[in-house]
Design a protein around this motif. Structure first.
Motif, PDB file in Angstrom:
ATOM      1  N   LEU A  54       0.841  -1.184   0.000  1.00  0.00           N
ATOM      2  CA  LEU A  54       0.000   0.000   0.000  1.00  0.00           C
ATOM      3  C   LEU A  54       0.881   1.239   0.000  1.00  0.00           C
ATOM      4  CD1 LEU A  54      -2.956  -0.326   2.559  1.00  0.00           C
ATOM      5  CD2 LEU A  54      -3.107  -0.093   0.095  1.00  0.00           C
ATOM      6  N   TRP A  92     -10.128   3.226   0.330  1.00  0.00           N
ATOM      7  CA  TRP A  92      -9.698   1.899   0.781  1.00  0.00           C
ATOM      8  C   TRP A  92     -10.903   0.957   0.918  1.00  0.00           C
ATOM      9  CZ3 TRP A  92      -6.322  -1.611   0.745  1.00  0.00           C
ATOM     10  CH2 TRP A  92      -6.147  -2.535   1.765  1.00  0.00           C
ATOM     11  N   ILE A 130      -7.033   1.645   8.094  1.00  0.00           N
ATOM     12  CA  ILE A 130      -6.484   0.732   7.079  1.00  0.00           C
ATOM     13  C   ILE A 130      -6.390  -0.679   7.654  1.00  0.00           C
ATOM     14  CG2 ILE A 130      -4.419   0.157   5.741  1.00  0.00           C
ATOM     15  CD1 ILE A 130      -5.849   2.551   4.570  1.00  0.00           C
ATOM     16  N   LEU A 325      -3.296   4.868  -2.662  1.00  0.00           N
ATOM     17  CA  LEU A 325      -4.442   5.613  -2.148  1.00  0.00           C
ATOM     18  C   LEU A 325      -4.072   7.089  -2.044  1.00  0.00           C
ATOM     19  CD1 LEU A 325      -5.451   3.253   0.827  1.00  0.00           C
ATOM     20  CD2 LEU A 325      -6.374   3.246  -1.497  1.00  0.00           C
TER      21      LEU A 325
END
Length: 454
Positions: A54, A92, A130, A325
């Protein structure tokens, strides 16, 4: 290094954090639907075995650094923090809904902008949000970029408690004249304090970013910066060339004249001096512009040939899936790339309408996938081969013709179906990769798209 080689090979070229490079993405054949299909395929193939990476882009900065090429929003208003974090968590959520099962996070990196612009409690909300939707791999790595001037103990402790063990600090150069030109004022004491604090808290990998080729910078400035860095002995160092691309970045990189920049030969001297000083301090050259102590995970990955390169730069391990993201973030499913919109307001608008905020991308062809692997091999391991059928492509003979002159100049060796970059050739790895870049060869740009390779 021979000045004639510097003059010969100092051309505009990509840094190859991806192949194809962004200017050569085929936007016409890309769609959000295809991106989702590609991502789901890659996720199903790899989530249980290697997990995902990520990258979260936090774009806010309180002041403009004129050397910076990142997507950022300059503001002193901190009421922007929570709305942005909520938007990232919404994005997300959309990805988690698409993937269907909990992602296993192997790597997570906070970049920017200035991640430490954000209050530590707000960063805690982000990371917990997250983690709530995911699992963590057994050997996961969380990292972030910190500004030495505003990274507080609360940032370091809060993120450490959330699982972060690696942090990198932007140093650039310690000379006041250079700092004034790039509008980045940070004394050595600030870097020293935050580096030692991170080490005391328990961070196991501390990095410093140093740039050569900055306006008004001399060899003496580079030497002084590295001597000061040696006192702190960070675990890894990114020592890279300033990318002067004002035609892309607008007024941000026009705070000084082209004539204020070091010449290519001076830049190369700065690099060679820096490389020598880093070697004397115990750092090993592990990839383009990257150096590490033997104890660092990136050095160990370079030795075991597990080091990988993506839009985050060099990493100690590979995942097929990388989800970006935040505004301007780029995602990678191995089979496709997708980039988010760059404007914050547009980003919010798309998320409010439950749409993943992608605005462009590229679906990799079978040829792209082969070339991508060769360029990764060269960038990460300084070698590649096409002995296996899945790495052979019909343009190999033409690539070898383009590499012949580089071989004659001692930059690489070609042996049977293999290429090895020599020590002399490592500073020219971008040039060597360009010989494999079929899209670049077939469609030479009429205007300058990339920074200079030296």
């Amino acid at each position: 290094m021979c000045l004639s080689l510097v003059n010969k090979y100092n051309v505009a070229g990509p840094r190859y954090t991806s192949y194809p490079t962004v200017p050569y993405w085929d936007l016409d054949t890309f769609s959000l639907k295809q991106w989702k299909q590609s991502l789901k395929k890659a996720f199903d193939e790899s989530n249980s075995t290697e997990g995902i990476s990520l990258y979260i882009h936090l774009p806010f900065c309180e002041s403009l650094c004129t050397f910076c090429g990142c997507n950022k929003r300059i503001t002193k208003r901190h009421d922007v923090e929570l709305p942005y974090i909520n938007a990232v968590l919404k994005e997300w959520q959309l990805y988690c809904d698409l993937l269907g099962e909990k992602p296993v996070i192997k790597e997570l990196h906070l970049g920017g902008g200035t991640p430490t612009f954000f209050d530590s409690e707000n960063l805690k909300i982000l990371i917990n949000g997250i983690k709530y939707k995911a699992k963590l791999a057994e050997n996961y790595e969380f990292s972030f970029e910190g500004h030495p001037n505003n990274t507080a103990k609360t940032h370091l402790q809060t993120l450490f408690d959330l699982g972060f063990r690696r942090v990198s600090f932007g140093v650039q150069d310690y000379n006041p004249i250079v700092q004034k030109a790039i509008h980045r004022f940070q004394p050595f004491e600030n870097v020293k304090n935050v580096t030692e604090l991170a080490r005391t808290i328990g961070y196991t990998s501390i990095g410093h970013d140093i740039i050569f080729g900055l306006p008004f910078q001399t060899e003496a400035h580079v030497e002084d910066t590295i001597k000061k860095t040696k006192q702190l002995l960070p675990d890894r160092i990114a020592f890279y060339s300033y990318a002067h691309v004002p035609w892309i970045k607008g007024n941000g990189q026009r705070g000084y004249k082209d004539s204020d920049l070091p010449t290519p030969s001076i830049k190369q001297n700065q690099y060679q001096l820096g490389k020598k000083l880093l070697a004397q301090a115990g750092y090993y050259d592990i990839g383009m512009d990257h150096f590490a102590l033997k104890t660092d995970a990136l050095y160990k990955a370079s030795q075991s040939e597990t080091m990988h390169r993506n839009f985050m730069g060099y990493t100690a391990s590979k995942t097929k899936v990388m989800i970006g993201l935040g505004v301007s973030s780029i995602s990678d499913s191995w089979y496709a790339f997708a980039q988010n919109v760059k404007g914050i307001e547009e980003y919010y608008h798309l998320l409010e309408n439950n749409s993943i905020p992608v605005f462009r991308g590229h679906i990799l062809s079978p040829e792209d996938l082969i070339i991508r692997q060769h360029i990764l091999n060269l960038m990460c391991h300084f070698k590649t081969n096409w002995m296996a059928n899945n790495l052979y492509f019909e343009d190999i003979p033409e690539v070898l013709i383009k590499l012949k002159e580089m071989q004659d100049d001692g930059l690489l060796n070609i042996e049977l179906n293999q290429i090895f970059i020599t020590e002399k050739g490592k500073p020219f790895v971008r040039n060597i990769c360009m010989a494999f870049d079929l899209l670049l060869q077939r469609n030479k740009p009429e205007t300058q798209l990339f920074s200079m390779t030296i």
